[in-house]
Design a protein around this motif. Sequence first.
Motif, short mmCIF file in Angstrom:
data_model
loop_
_atom_site.label_atom_id
_atom_site.label_comp_id
_atom_site.label_asym_id
_atom_site.label_seq_id
_atom_site.Cartn_x
_atom_site.Cartn_y
_atom_site.Cartn_z
N ASP A 86 -6.45 -2.32 -5.70
CA ASP A 86 -7.91 -2.24 -5.57
C ASP A 86 -8.62 -2.73 -6.83
O ASP A 86 -9.82 -2.50 -7.00
CB ASP A 86 -8.34 -0.80 -5.27
N THR A 122 0.83 -1.21 0.00
CA THR A 122 0.00 0.00 0.00
C THR A 122 0.86 1.25 0.00
O THR A 122 0.61 2.20 -0.76
CB THR A 122 -0.93 0.01 1.23
N LYS A 124 -10.04 0.14 -11.13
CA LYS A 124 -9.88 1.37 -10.35
C LYS A 124 -8.64 2.16 -10.79
O LYS A 124 -8.44 3.30 -10.35
CB LYS A 124 -9.76 1.04 -8.86
#
Length: 217
Positions: free
Chosen positions: A111, A9, A115
């Motif tokens: 994601d 992330t 996206k």
Amino acid sequence: MPKLGMEPTRRAEVINATLTCISIYGMDGMTLDKVAELADCSKGVVTYYFKNKDNLTIEAFKSFLAYYGLKIEAEIANTMTAGDMLDVTLKHILPPARNDTGEQINVSQLDGIEKMHIPYSAQGRLFIQFFSKAVLDRNLQEVVSSSYLADVHGVAKIFDYGNKAGQMTVEDAQSAAYGLLAMVVGLSFFRVADIPPSRSEDNRYICEDYVRRFTKH
């Protein structure tokens, strides 16, 4: 050190922030401090993953170029005609003009590919920033070369498929693919320079006409 399990992330956030920073301030104006601010993290997190600006720039460029291939691969299906496959390819590598400047840059698959997004205006700015820098930077040249050789190979496979399926007449699939991608690069520069063709404000029709020359009707 970043929290355990946050690496994918955090890396994605830093890459997205880097591309956003370059699209706003240019390559020379991009700094690790600005990237950290946009990524909402410390400068230490940025350097932990990417060491320095040069490494960060290379990884951001790789992600920028990979974005197009991932979007294309996600939409192409084996049931499509070669012409439809090339339509999908052109839709992403030379997208229709649109006003989506309010959306954020996201080149991460975390994601889902659906996206992933780069606003139309940002694509042009990033294209010219990276490629103008690559003229003098051997490391960036290698990124371009590797990416575009793979692209030529992929598009050539589509032309070859169209030929074998009787949907196209292509004497040399590799040359046809090379010509199409060279045209896309040139038209992309013309877009950034705001040089419209005489027939339309959107110059992508020139690539579409090129593909139609190979297509059987």
